[in-house]
Design a protein around this motif. Structure first.
Motif, PDB file in Angstrom:
ATOM      1  N   LEU A  67      -0.224   4.218 -14.627  1.00 49.73           N
ATOM      2  CA  LEU A  67       0.362   5.068 -13.604  1.00 49.73           C
ATOM      3  C   LEU A  67      -0.649   5.156 -12.478  1.00 49.73           C
ATOM      4  O   LEU A  67      -1.520   6.019 -12.456  1.00 49.73           O
ATOM      5  N   GLN A  68      -0.576   4.204 -11.542  1.00 52.51           N
ATOM      6  CA  GLN A  68      -1.579   4.062 -10.482  1.00 52.51           C
ATOM      7  C   GLN A  68      -0.893   3.938  -9.114  1.00 52.51           C
ATOM      8  O   GLN A  68       0.200   3.373  -9.014  1.00 52.51           O
ATOM      9  N   LYS A  69      -1.562   4.436  -8.092  1.00 54.20           N
ATOM     10  CA  LYS A  69      -1.071   4.310  -6.719  1.00 54.20           C
ATOM     11  C   LYS A  69      -1.895   3.263  -5.987  1.00 54.20           C
ATOM     12  O   LYS A  69      -3.127   3.242  -6.077  1.00 54.20           O
ATOM     13  N   VAL A  70      -1.199   2.392  -5.271  1.00 52.79           N
ATOM     14  CA  VAL A  70      -1.850   1.258  -4.625  1.00 52.79           C
ATOM     15  C   VAL A  70      -2.501   1.697  -3.319  1.00 52.79           C
ATOM     16  O   VAL A  70      -1.828   2.218  -2.421  1.00 52.79           O
ATOM     17  N   ALA A  71      -3.827   1.489  -3.230  1.00 53.30           N
ATOM     18  CA  ALA A  71      -4.576   1.835  -2.018  1.00 53.30           C
ATOM     19  C   ALA A  71      -4.980   0.601  -1.217  1.00 53.30           C
ATOM     20  O   ALA A  71      -5.368   0.712  -0.049  1.00 53.30           O
ATOM     21  N   GLY A  72      -4.895  -0.582  -1.828  1.00 53.72           N
ATOM     22  CA  GLY A  72      -5.240  -1.808  -1.125  1.00 53.72           C
ATOM     23  C   GLY A  72      -4.619  -3.005  -1.800  1.00 53.72           C
ATOM     24  O   GLY A  72      -4.486  -3.035  -3.027  1.00 53.72           O
ATOM     25  N   VAL A  73      -4.193  -4.010  -0.999  1.00 50.42           N
ATOM     26  CA  VAL A  73      -3.567  -5.221  -1.530  1.00 50.42           C
ATOM     27  C   VAL A  73      -4.240  -6.430  -0.885  1.00 50.42           C
ATOM     28  O   VAL A  73      -4.381  -6.508   0.338  1.00 50.42           O
ATOM     29  N   ASN A  74      -4.655  -7.385  -1.733  1.00 58.06           N
ATOM     30  CA  ASN A  74      -5.247  -8.626  -1.232  1.00 58.06           C
ATOM     31  C   ASN A  74      -4.600  -9.790  -1.958  1.00 58.06           C
ATOM     32  O   ASN A  74      -4.728  -9.918  -3.177  1.00 58.06           O
ATOM     33  N   ARG A  75      -3.851 -10.616  -1.215  1.00 53.34           N
ATOM     34  CA  ARG A  75      -3.228 -11.802  -1.778  1.00 53.34           C
ATOM     35  C   ARG A  75      -3.933 -13.030  -1.216  1.00 53.34           C
ATOM     36  O   ARG A  75      -3.901 -13.283  -0.006  1.00 53.34           O
ATOM     37  N   ALA A  76      -4.577 -13.789  -2.109  1.00 51.00           N
ATOM     38  CA  ALA A  76      -5.311 -14.984  -1.676  1.00 51.00           C
ATOM     39  C   ALA A  76      -5.494 -15.911  -2.862  1.00 51.00           C
ATOM     40  O   ALA A  76      -5.723 -15.460  -3.996  1.00 51.00           O
ATOM     41  N   SER A  94       0.408  10.630  -9.657  1.00 57.55           N
ATOM     42  CA  SER A  94       1.053  11.691 -10.426  1.00 57.55           C
ATOM     43  C   SER A  94       2.430  11.223 -10.867  1.00 57.55           C
ATOM     44  O   SER A  94       3.042  10.334 -10.247  1.00 57.55           O
ATOM     45  N   LEU A  95       2.941  11.832 -11.933  1.00 59.38           N
ATOM     46  CA  LEU A  95       4.276  11.498 -12.412  1.00 59.38           C
ATOM     47  C   LEU A  95       5.327  11.818 -11.352  1.00 59.38           C
ATOM     48  O   LEU A  95       6.331  11.105 -11.220  1.00 59.38           O
ATOM     49  N   GLU A  96       5.090  12.898 -10.581  1.00 56.59           N
ATOM     50  CA  GLU A  96       6.046  13.287  -9.539  1.00 56.59           C
ATOM     51  C   GLU A  96       6.157  12.222  -8.447  1.00 56.59           C
ATOM     52  O   GLU A  96       7.209  12.080  -7.815  1.00 56.59           O
ATOM     53  N   GLU A  97       5.084  11.458  -8.224  1.00 53.95           N
ATOM     54  CA  GLU A  97       5.150  10.388  -7.233  1.00 53.95           C
ATOM     55  C   GLU A  97       5.960   9.207  -7.742  1.00 53.95           C
ATOM     56  O   GLU A  97       6.594   8.495  -6.961  1.00 53.95           O
ATOM     57  N   ALA A  98       5.969   8.992  -9.049  1.00 55.59           N
ATOM     58  CA  ALA A  98       6.663   7.842  -9.626  1.00 55.59           C
ATOM     59  C   ALA A  98       8.127   8.124  -9.900  1.00 55.59           C
ATOM     60  O   ALA A  98       8.983   7.254  -9.723  1.00 55.59           O
ATOM     61  N   ILE A  99       8.441   9.344 -10.365  1.00 53.34           N
ATOM     62  CA  ILE A  99       9.809   9.716 -10.725  1.00 53.34           C
ATOM     63  C   ILE A  99      10.148  11.010 -10.003  1.00 53.34           C
ATOM     64  O   ILE A  99       9.544  12.043 -10.273  1.00 53.34           O
ATOM     65  N   TRP A 100      11.100  10.957  -9.094  1.00 52.67           N
ATOM     66  CA  TRP A 100      11.459  12.149  -8.330  1.00 52.67           C
ATOM     67  C   TRP A 100      12.336  13.096  -9.137  1.00 52.67           C
ATOM     68  O   TRP A 100      12.339  14.290  -8.911  1.00 52.67           O
ATOM     69  N   ARG A 101      13.104  12.569 -10.077  1.00 51.18           N
ATOM     70  CA  ARG A 101      13.899  13.406 -10.963  1.00 51.18           C
ATOM     71  C   ARG A 101      14.218  12.609 -12.213  1.00 51.18           C
ATOM     72  O   ARG A 101      14.514  11.418 -12.153  1.00 51.18           O
ATOM     73  N   GLY A 102      14.130  13.268 -13.366  1.00 48.47           N
ATOM     74  CA  GLY A 102      14.432  12.578 -14.609  1.00 48.47           C
ATOM     75  C   GLY A 102      14.147  13.461 -15.803  1.00 48.47           C
ATOM     76  O   GLY A 102      13.703  14.605 -15.671  1.00 48.47           O
ATOM     77  N   HIS A 103      14.405  12.935 -16.994  1.00 46.70           N
ATOM     78  CA  HIS A 103      14.165  13.640 -18.251  1.00 46.70           C
ATOM     79  C   HIS A 103      13.103  12.881 -19.033  1.00 46.70           C
ATOM     80  O   HIS A 103      13.125  11.655 -19.111  1.00 46.70           O
ATOM     81  N   ILE A 104      12.180  13.612 -19.622  1.00 48.94           N
ATOM     82  CA  ILE A 104      11.163  13.014 -20.481  1.00 48.94           C
ATOM     83  C   ILE A 104      11.312  13.630 -21.859  1.00 48.94           C
ATOM     84  O   ILE A 104      11.303  14.856 -22.006  1.00 48.94           O
ATOM     85  N   ILE A 105      11.469  12.809 -22.877  1.00 47.47           N
ATOM     86  CA  ILE A 105      11.593  13.275 -24.249  1.00 47.47           C
ATOM     87  C   ILE A 105      10.480  12.634 -25.063  1.00 47.47           C
ATOM     88  O   ILE A 105      10.285  11.413 -25.028  1.00 47.47           O
ATOM     89  N   ILE A 108       0.847  -1.189   0.000  1.00 49.38           N
ATOM     90  CA  ILE A 108       0.000   0.000   0.000  1.00 49.38           C
ATOM     91  C   ILE A 108       0.890   1.250   0.000  1.00 49.38           C
ATOM     92  O   ILE A 108       1.864   1.331   0.753  1.00 49.38           O
ATOM     93  N   GLY A 109       0.560   2.190  -0.875  1.00 50.18           N
ATOM     94  CA  GLY A 109       1.359   3.410  -1.006  1.00 50.18           C
ATOM     95  C   GLY A 109       2.319   3.383  -2.166  1.00 50.18           C
ATOM     96  O   GLY A 109       2.842   4.435  -2.572  1.00 50.18           O
ATOM     97  N   ASP A 110       2.587   2.194  -2.706  1.00 49.64           N
ATOM     98  CA  ASP A 110       3.477   2.104  -3.862  1.00 49.64           C
ATOM     99  C   ASP A 110       2.796   2.664  -5.111  1.00 49.64           C
ATOM    100  O   ASP A 110       1.558   2.742  -5.195  1.00 49.64           O
ATOM    101  N   VAL A 111       3.614   3.041  -6.087  1.00 51.51           N
ATOM    102  CA  VAL A 111       3.116   3.457  -7.399  1.00 51.51           C
ATOM    103  C   VAL A 111       3.514   2.384  -8.398  1.00 51.51           C
ATOM    104  O   VAL A 111       4.684   1.990  -8.456  1.00 51.51           O
ATOM    105  N   ILE A 112       2.533   1.891  -9.185  1.00 56.77           N
ATOM    106  CA  ILE A 112       2.833   0.894 -10.203  1.00 56.77           C
ATOM    107  C   ILE A 112       2.742   1.555 -11.574  1.00 56.77           C
ATOM    108  O   ILE A 112       1.821   2.317 -11.853  1.00 56.77           O
ATOM    109  N   VAL A 113       3.743   1.266 -12.416  1.00 50.44           N
ATOM    110  CA  VAL A 113       3.805   1.869 -13.737  1.00 50.44           C
ATOM    111  C   VAL A 113       4.074   0.783 -14.763  1.00 50.44           C
ATOM    112  O   VAL A 113       4.674  -0.263 -14.462  1.00 50.44           O
ATOM    113  N   SER A 114       3.642   1.043 -16.000  1.00 55.61           N
ATOM    114  CA  SER A 114       3.952   0.143 -17.101  1.00 55.61           C
ATOM    115  C   SER A 114       3.942   0.929 -18.393  1.00 55.61           C
ATOM    116  O   SER A 114       3.394   2.037 -18.470  1.00 55.61           O
TER     117      SER A 114
END
Length: 539
Positions: free
Chosen positions: A499-508, A520-531, A482-488
């Motif tokens: 670009l989604q933030k995890v609010a709940g996890v259920n493993r079963a 937000s992009l700022e949550e996933a990448i704290w510093r970088g270049h986008i071209i 919970i709290g992680d950001v998943i990207v693909s």
């Protein structure tokens, strides 16, 4: 905070140098600085005029050292125009220096490299009158031919037609502006556009009131409302100009603010710059700027481009140099070039455009087997300082690269004055920035291994969350919390990426069910270049 590698970035650093010539009385050097703690394997690849090629040149560069490579003596590089692509297994900083005798004008110039090609470039400086020759250099390092267009901004009331040409993949071209229609005997700024990403520089050769030489600079990729110019001097036989280009369609109101040595100040200078024009401002004649070191901050109501040119006689050495501005200060700067032997003097210039005092440290990278102690000092807010490296302990008669770090935002340039085999001149360059991407541990990149198990995606009952179901707990999914950001990236199962933030996890039952919200992009990448390159078509 942690630094992690970015899959698309890799561990190597790439630099491009558009200019280079080894014919006649021209000598071309590539300077490589390794300020890190890891040895680098460096490869130089060369782009020559169409129909010509040269083999790569490779070498190892130990951590904390620097190296100078003279291109003239390498196989296939005799008597030719040459652009260079530098790649390395570890981050390095790269510049190129040239020394020449151009039609009786002896001198030298230098420029930092470019990290990324672009389809748009701006060159604020240019002059074709008197004994000035101005060239625009375009390098196409790609695999696709480029159609290149040069558009010109002249002083108010003047104009010139565009100039267009095709540039084959893997080649370079030099365009002398003096001979183009409408460009005789004029100040000129240039906007370069291309159908494929290219690199652009501008070289000028001159005799300015008995001061022969040449200078060179890379272009900038975009205008800005703020520019910083660390170097400047108006004493003795030094003349300093600030060049401002307005490539847009709206008139700009421009303000020049000045940072002088501690205890000194000068009033702002303001002017209007019509759309599609350029202007040169000589600082020497402005109030409060007689016989002083001066850094300049350029502010504008619309985005413009700014450079600074200087012409001088320094201890009998006559010439000129130029540098682009930077649109943002930084806490870390790198200067690959530097030499203190023979008749070379090397200065590092630090501008503090802010109000607070900054603590500054210089660390030096010398040839393998040599070292020098760091230098530390404070620089008060709204001031600037020049440091002569030749006089510092351990820096006598040596090649030297410099890493500058500061406790707050500053701007850094390096100026050199020299006599190189009887060729007197000087050159100057803004420092390079290297800010490696920072991806926090809380960002999880999902690739094919994880997305292959994505079995469902649906909105929650209240429509506020996206519920993702995976039929196996594999790879990066095993560490998602919970709290992680998943990207693909874009795949058949994620046609718009993710670009989604995890609010709940259920493993079963072998499944992983993630309740997510938009991130937000700022949550996933704290510093970088986008071209991103996009083809625009009429609506």
């Amino acid at each position: 905070m942690s630094e992690a590698s970015v899959p698309s970035y890799g561990d190597a650093q790439t630099w491009y140098l558009a200019e280079g010539y080894t014919g006649g009385e021209f000598d071309t050097y590539v300077l490589v600085q390794n300020p890190g703690e890891t040895s680098a394997h460096v490869t130089l690849k060369f782009q020559l005029p169409p129909g010509h090629s040269a083999p790569d040149y490779e070498f190892d560069l130990p951590a904390g050292t620097r190296s100078s490579i003279q291109l003239d003596g390498l196989p296939g590089l005799s008597n030719t125009d040459v652009s260079t692509k530098v790649t390395s297994t570890a981050p390095v900083m790269v510049e190129r220096a040239m020394y020449f005798n151009y039609f009786g004008k002896p001198g030298g110039h230098d420029s930092i490299g470019v990290k990324y090609p672009s389809t748009v470039w701006y060159l604020a400086e240019g002059y074709t009158g008197g004994q000035f020759d101005t060239y625009v250099l375009v390098q196409n390092p790609g695999e696709t031919s480029a159609h290149v267009t040069l558009k010109f901004q002249l002083p108010p009331g003047h104009s010139a037609p565009d100039y267009e040409f095709d540039l084959p993949a893997g080649t370079r071209s030099s365009i002398q502006l003096d001979g183009l229609p409408g460009l005789s005997n004029t100040d000129v700024s240039t906007k370069v556009t291309s159908t494929a990403p290219v690199m652009v520089e501008r070289a000028m050769y001159f005799n300015y009131f008995g001061k022969p030489g040449g200078h060179d600079s890379i272009g900038v990729k975009y205008p800005s409302t703020v520019w910083y110019l660390a170097e400047g001097y108006t004493g003795g036989q030094f003349d300093t100009y600030v060049l401002v280009q307005n490539p847009g369609e709206t008139s700009a109101h421009v303000t020049l603010k000045f940072q002088l040595p501690p205890g000194h100040s000068a009033p702002d200078y303001e002017f209007d710059l019509p759309a599609g024009t350029r202007r040169s401002v000589q600082l020497d004649s402005l109030p409060g700027l007689s016989s002083t070191d001066v850094s300049t901050t350029v502010e504008s109501t619309v985005s413009v481009v700014a450079e600074r040119a200087m012409y001088f006689e320094y201890q009998g050495k006559r010439g000129g140099h130029v540098s682009i501005g930077t649109d943002f200060p930084s806490t870390v700067w790198y200067l690959a070039e530097g030499y203190t032997g023979g008749q070379f003097d090397t200065y590092v210039l630090v501008q503090n455009p802010g109000q607070e005092t900054k603590h500054v440290r210089f660390d030096f990278q010398l040839p393998p087997g040599h070292s020098a102690p760091p230098l530390e000092f404070d620089i008060t807010g709204g001031s600037r300082r020049s440091v002569l490296l030749d006089a510092l302990p351990g820096l006598s008669s040596t090649d030297v690269s410099t890493k500058v770090t500061a406790s707050g935002l500053v701007v850094v340039e390096r100026a050199m004055y020299f006599s190189y085999m009887g060729r007197d001149d000087g050159h100057c360059s803004i420092g390079s920035l290297y800010e490696p991407p920072i991806i926090p541990d809380t960002t999880k990149v999902l690739g094919e291994a994880e997305l292959g198990h994505l079995s469902g995606a649906a909105k929650s009952g209240d429509g506020k969350r996206l519920v993702l179901t995976f039929d196996a707990d594999v790879g990066a999914l095993q560490d998602v919390e919970i709290g992680d950001v998943i990207v693909s990236g874009i795949t058949s199962k994620t046609p718009y990426g993710m670009l989604q933030k995890v609010a709940g996890v259920n493993r079963a039952g072998g499944q992983v069910i993630l309740e997510t919200v938009e991130a937000s992009l700022e949550e996933a990448i704290w510093r970088g270049h986008i071209i991103n390159y996009t083809d625009l078509v009429p609506a």
